[in-house]
Design a protein around this motif. Structure first.
Motif, short mmCIF file in Angstrom:
data_model
loop_
_atom_site.label_atom_id
_atom_site.label_comp_id
_atom_site.label_asym_id
_atom_site.label_seq_id
_atom_site.Cartn_x
_atom_site.Cartn_y
_atom_site.Cartn_z
N UNK A 83 0.83 -1.21 0.00
CA UNK A 83 0.00 0.00 0.00
C UNK A 83 0.87 1.26 0.00
N UNK A 84 1.92 1.25 0.81
CA UNK A 84 2.82 2.40 0.86
C UNK A 84 3.55 2.59 -0.46
N UNK A 85 4.00 1.50 -1.06
CA UNK A 85 4.68 1.60 -2.35
C UNK A 85 3.73 2.12 -3.42
N UNK A 86 2.51 1.61 -3.44
CA UNK A 86 1.51 2.06 -4.42
C UNK A 86 1.13 3.52 -4.22
N UNK A 97 1.80 2.92 10.65
CA UNK A 97 0.61 2.53 11.41
C UNK A 97 -0.64 2.66 10.55
N UNK A 98 -0.76 3.76 9.83
CA UNK A 98 -1.94 3.93 8.97
C UNK A 98 -2.01 2.84 7.91
N UNK A 99 -0.87 2.49 7.33
CA UNK A 99 -0.86 1.45 6.30
C UNK A 99 -1.25 0.09 6.88
N UNK A 100 -0.83 -0.19 8.10
CA UNK A 100 -1.21 -1.46 8.74
C UNK A 100 -2.71 -1.48 9.06
N UNK A 101 -3.25 -0.36 9.49
CA UNK A 101 -4.69 -0.29 9.74
C UNK A 101 -5.45 -0.39 8.41
N UNK A 102 -4.90 0.22 7.37
CA UNK A 102 -5.52 0.12 6.04
C UNK A 102 -5.51 -1.34 5.57
N UNK A 123 -7.27 8.04 1.52
CA UNK A 123 -7.55 8.04 0.08
C UNK A 123 -6.33 7.58 -0.71
N UNK A 124 -5.15 8.03 -0.29
CA UNK A 124 -3.92 7.60 -0.96
C UNK A 124 -3.67 6.11 -0.79
N UNK A 125 -3.95 5.60 0.39
CA UNK A 125 -3.66 4.19 0.68
C UNK A 125 -4.69 3.23 0.11
#
Length: 135
Positions: A83-86, A97-102, A123-125
């Motif tokens: 998700x972070x790479x995308x 933390x946000x990416x893990x919750x996403x 929205x980005x994730x």
């Protein structure tokens, strides 16, 4: 076209913080979901992010007893990396933390509503894969 009813509700750290502070609006939103049979989910990491020195331990335990606390798995970690790479490679603990919750929000039954104060980051994730609602 009418929006499908949510099958999962995910709280971010601000949503959980409001609940811990007995915010009536947040408590009502969570209760409506619970009564509709929609599980209210929180990542184990969100707890760490939302709790501070003034949080009443008894209140914390009571609130968490009414939510479904989800662990973080290796699969979630790998999904978060993707998700972070995308999203163009944001990094640091806030994004981690946000990416893990996403990743949690994307693995539970959907449609998923996410209650957050960080609409832009979500929205980005996740793009349109989750329904973002402001707290």
């Amino acid at each position: 076209m009418k929006e499908q009813p949510a099958r999962s509700l995910v709280l971010d750290s601000e949503a959980l913080s409001l609940l811990l502070r007995s915010d009536r609006r947040m408590a009502a939103r969570v209760e409506v979901s619970r009564q509709a049979g929609v599980p209210v989910l929180v990542s184990a990491l969100t707890i760490v992010e939302a709790v501070h020195g003034k949080t009443d331990p008894a209140r914390l335990k009571w609130v968490l007893s009414r939510l479904r606390v989800e662990p973080v798995s290796q699969e979630d970690s790998l999904s978060a990396v993707e998700l972070l790479q995308d999203a163009g490679g944001p990094h640091g603990h806030k994004y981690a933390i946000e990416a893990l919750v996403a990743a949690l929000a994307l693995r539970v039954p959907g449609p998923v509503i996410v209650l957050t104060s960080d609409r832009d980051d979500w929205s980005k994730l996740c793009g349109k894969r989750v329904i973002i609602r402001d707290v």
